[in-house]
Write a protein that holds these residues in place. Structure first.
Motif, mmCIF file in Angstrom:
data_model
loop_
_atom_site.group_PDB
_atom_site.id
_atom_site.type_symbol
_atom_site.label_atom_id
_atom_site.label_comp_id
_atom_site.label_asym_id
_atom_site.label_seq_id
_atom_site.Cartn_x
_atom_site.Cartn_y
_atom_site.Cartn_z
ATOM 1 N N GLN A 4 0.825 -1.205 0.000
ATOM 2 C CA GLN A 4 0.000 0.000 0.000
ATOM 3 C C GLN A 4 0.866 1.265 0.000
ATOM 4 O O GLN A 4 0.628 2.192 -0.785
ATOM 5 C CB GLN A 4 -0.911 0.000 1.222
ATOM 6 C CG GLN A 4 -1.855 1.196 1.278
ATOM 7 C CD GLN A 4 -2.685 1.194 2.562
ATOM 8 O OE1 GLN A 4 -2.118 1.226 3.669
ATOM 9 N NE2 GLN A 4 -4.005 1.123 2.407
ATOM 10 N N LEU A 7 2.930 1.753 -3.289
ATOM 11 C CA LEU A 7 2.065 2.179 -4.396
ATOM 12 C C LEU A 7 1.697 3.659 -4.258
ATOM 13 O O LEU A 7 1.613 4.373 -5.262
ATOM 14 C CB LEU A 7 0.802 1.324 -4.458
ATOM 15 C CG LEU A 7 0.968 -0.076 -5.052
ATOM 16 C CD1 LEU A 7 -0.324 -0.867 -4.940
ATOM 17 C CD2 LEU A 7 1.404 0.001 -6.520
ATOM 18 N N THR A 11 2.703 6.194 -7.198
ATOM 19 C CA THR A 11 1.659 7.007 -7.832
ATOM 20 C C THR A 11 2.062 8.474 -7.856
ATOM 21 O O THR A 11 1.877 9.170 -8.862
ATOM 22 C CB THR A 11 0.323 6.822 -7.101
ATOM 23 O OG1 THR A 11 -0.064 5.445 -7.167
ATOM 24 C CG2 THR A 11 -0.764 7.679 -7.729
ATOM 25 N N GLN A 22 -1.819 5.791 -10.824
ATOM 26 C CA GLN A 22 -2.032 4.698 -9.889
ATOM 27 C C GLN A 22 -2.131 3.364 -10.625
ATOM 28 O O GLN A 22 -1.561 2.356 -10.194
ATOM 29 C CB GLN A 22 -3.293 4.931 -9.065
ATOM 30 C CG GLN A 22 -3.549 3.811 -8.053
ATOM 31 C CD GLN A 22 -4.763 4.063 -7.178
ATOM 32 O OE1 GLN A 22 -5.207 5.191 -7.026
ATOM 33 N NE2 GLN A 22 -5.309 2.997 -6.593
ATOM 34 N N ALA A 25 1.332 2.382 -11.716
ATOM 35 C CA ALA A 25 2.112 1.972 -10.547
ATOM 36 C C ALA A 25 1.762 0.538 -10.168
ATOM 37 O O ALA A 25 2.651 -0.278 -9.848
ATOM 38 C CB ALA A 25 1.833 2.914 -9.382
ATOM 39 N N GLU A 26 0.481 0.211 -10.210
ATOM 40 C CA GLU A 26 0.031 -1.152 -9.886
ATOM 41 C C GLU A 26 0.519 -2.152 -10.927
ATOM 42 O O GLU A 26 0.960 -3.261 -10.583
ATOM 43 C CB GLU A 26 -1.493 -1.181 -9.782
ATOM 44 C CG GLU A 26 -2.044 -0.415 -8.593
ATOM 45 C CD GLU A 26 -3.555 -0.268 -8.619
ATOM 46 O OE1 GLU A 26 -4.179 -0.742 -9.608
ATOM 47 O OE2 GLU A 26 -4.120 0.302 -7.682
ATOM 48 N N LEU A 29 4.221 -2.829 -10.350
ATOM 49 C CA LEU A 29 4.477 -3.642 -9.163
ATOM 50 C C LEU A 29 4.030 -5.089 -9.386
ATOM 51 O O LEU A 29 4.717 -6.027 -8.958
ATOM 52 C CB LEU A 29 3.765 -3.048 -7.949
ATOM 53 C CG LEU A 29 4.074 -3.742 -6.609
ATOM 54 C CD1 LEU A 29 5.574 -3.758 -6.332
ATOM 55 C CD2 LEU A 29 3.332 -3.078 -5.465
ATOM 56 N N ARG A 37 -2.881 -7.638 -10.405
ATOM 57 C CA ARG A 37 -3.310 -6.470 -9.629
ATOM 58 C C ARG A 37 -4.280 -6.859 -8.516
ATOM 59 O O ARG A 37 -4.284 -6.233 -7.461
ATOM 60 C CB ARG A 37 -3.941 -5.431 -10.560
ATOM 61 C CG ARG A 37 -2.939 -4.743 -11.468
ATOM 62 C CD ARG A 37 -3.601 -3.799 -12.453
ATOM 63 N NE ARG A 37 -4.352 -2.766 -11.780
ATOM 64 C CZ ARG A 37 -5.658 -2.524 -11.991
ATOM 65 N NH1 ARG A 37 -6.336 -3.264 -12.878
ATOM 66 N NH2 ARG A 37 -6.274 -1.553 -11.360
ATOM 67 N N LEU A 40 -2.384 -7.772 -5.470
ATOM 68 C CA LEU A 40 -1.860 -6.602 -4.767
ATOM 69 C C LEU A 40 -2.906 -6.028 -3.806
ATOM 70 O O LEU A 40 -2.577 -5.616 -2.688
ATOM 71 C CB LEU A 40 -1.447 -5.515 -5.760
ATOM 72 C CG LEU A 40 -0.338 -5.838 -6.770
ATOM 73 C CD1 LEU A 40 -0.066 -4.622 -7.652
ATOM 74 C CD2 LEU A 40 0.932 -6.299 -6.071
ATOM 75 N N ASP A 44 -2.313 -5.911 0.387
ATOM 76 C CA ASP A 44 -1.748 -4.549 0.410
ATOM 77 C C ASP A 44 -0.953 -4.228 1.673
ATOM 78 O O ASP A 44 -0.212 -3.240 1.712
ATOM 79 C CB ASP A 44 -2.845 -3.503 0.194
ATOM 80 C CG ASP A 44 -3.867 -3.458 1.332
ATOM 81 O OD1 ASP A 44 -3.914 -4.428 2.124
ATOM 82 O OD2 ASP A 44 -4.599 -2.462 1.405
ATOM 83 N N TYR A 54 11.878 -2.320 -7.727
ATOM 84 C CA TYR A 54 10.634 -1.685 -8.183
ATOM 85 C C TYR A 54 10.829 -0.191 -8.352
ATOM 86 O O TYR A 54 10.344 0.400 -9.327
ATOM 87 C CB TYR A 54 9.524 -1.957 -7.172
ATOM 88 C CG TYR A 54 8.228 -1.233 -7.478
ATOM 89 C CD1 TYR A 54 7.528 -1.485 -8.656
ATOM 90 C CD2 TYR A 54 7.704 -0.305 -6.583
ATOM 91 C CE1 TYR A 54 6.340 -0.828 -8.925
ATOM 92 C CE2 TYR A 54 6.513 0.348 -6.847
ATOM 93 C CZ TYR A 54 5.837 0.091 -8.025
ATOM 94 O OH TYR A 54 4.660 0.739 -8.310
#
Length: 277
Positions: A4, A7, A11, A22, A25-26, A29, A37, A40, A44, A54
């Motif tokens: 969390q 991210l 973002t 966002q 970014a997801e 990752l 996703r 994730l 989180d 990353y």
């Protein structure tokens, strides 16, 4: 750092370089962790091990490097394609061109076509998957696209249908062909492109000359002189009038223009007439 938190950091880093920071970014990752996703979101509060890896990916995207080059893959039509610097990233609007060509292949029962500017192999591979009987001679003037297209064709089990040739347009294509399809360079040399395109994607796949339509016109002439009946091409949003005037001057049986999903003029299909075959 938790998923969390990292991210949230990513973002913020991507605010200037991405329309959907966002989301990207997801995606980055998920790629980095080898997850999706949804995973994730469920995890989180898990800690991210070795977050510096990353962070390096995020820094590349923040510098406007295309997401597809960072992860080495692009989604197109119903497949995933390997891409790398030196190869044009396939765009969604090219799917319209494929569908128009597929209609001609089906209606006219075509068996052998050519593609100019194979790039990642997107057009040829999708068409080969749609039509297992179809043979395609695909050309490019650069070595990297030919290498990547060969890898992609093999990955999708259509390498037996696609012959790759290093060639300027169709100069090295000696086989009889019934249709030519192309998403050629059609951007004017002085047109200002976004950094993620002009700073990273191959210029030989983007710029079509001083005005931008020079290569399109050369393709039209070459295909007509070869006696090929059909030509389907993408073009720039502002090139309908000059292309229409040009084909009226040289003479074709018909030309039909089509628009992309945003309503912009995006390409054309020329029928040179049966007498040319």
């Amino acid at each position: 750092m938790t998923i969390q938190k990292i991210l949230q950091w990513a973002t913020a880093q991507l605010q200037q370089s991405c329309e959907r920071p966002q989301f990207e970014a997801e995606l980055l990752l998920a790629h980095y962790l080898g997850k999706d996703r949804t995973w994730l979101m469920i995890h989180d509060q898990d800690e991210v091990k070795k977050p510096e890896g990353y962070e390096a990916l995020v820094a590349r995207r923040a510098a406007n490097e295309p997401y597809e080059y960072i992860v080495g893959e692009a989604s197109f039509y119903d497949i995933h394609l390997k891409v790398e610097p030196g190869v044009l990233i396939p765009r969604p609007e090219t799917e319209i061109l494929i569908d128009l060509v597929a209609d001609i292949i089906e209606q006219e029962k075509l068996t052998q076509i050519a593609e100019i500017g194979v790039g990642s192999g997107a057009i040829s591979i999708v068409l080969a998957r749609k039509f297992p009987h179809l043979k395609i001679i695909a050309t490019d003037i650069c070595d990297t696209p030919l290498k990547v297209a060969a890898t992609n064709a093999k990955a999708h089990s259509v390498n037996g249908q696609i012959v790759l040739k290093k060639s300027n347009l169709i100069d090295e294509v000696s086989e009889p062909i019934e249709l030519v399809v192309s998403n050629p360079p059609y951007i004017a040399e002085d047109f200002l492109l976004e950094s993620n395109v002009v700073d990273y994607e191959p210029k030989e796949a983007l710029f079509g000359g001083r005005v931008g339509d020079e290569l399109l016109k050369q393709i039209i002439v070459d295909v007509k002189e070869r006696g090929v009946r059909w030509l389907a091409c993408e073009m720039g949003y502002d090139q309908k009038a000059p292309i229409e005037a040009f084909v009226n001057e040289i003479g074709v049986q018909s030309i039909d223009f089509y628009k992309d999903l945003a309503g912009h003029d995006r390409g054309f299909v020329i029928d040179f007439g049966k007498g040319l075959q």
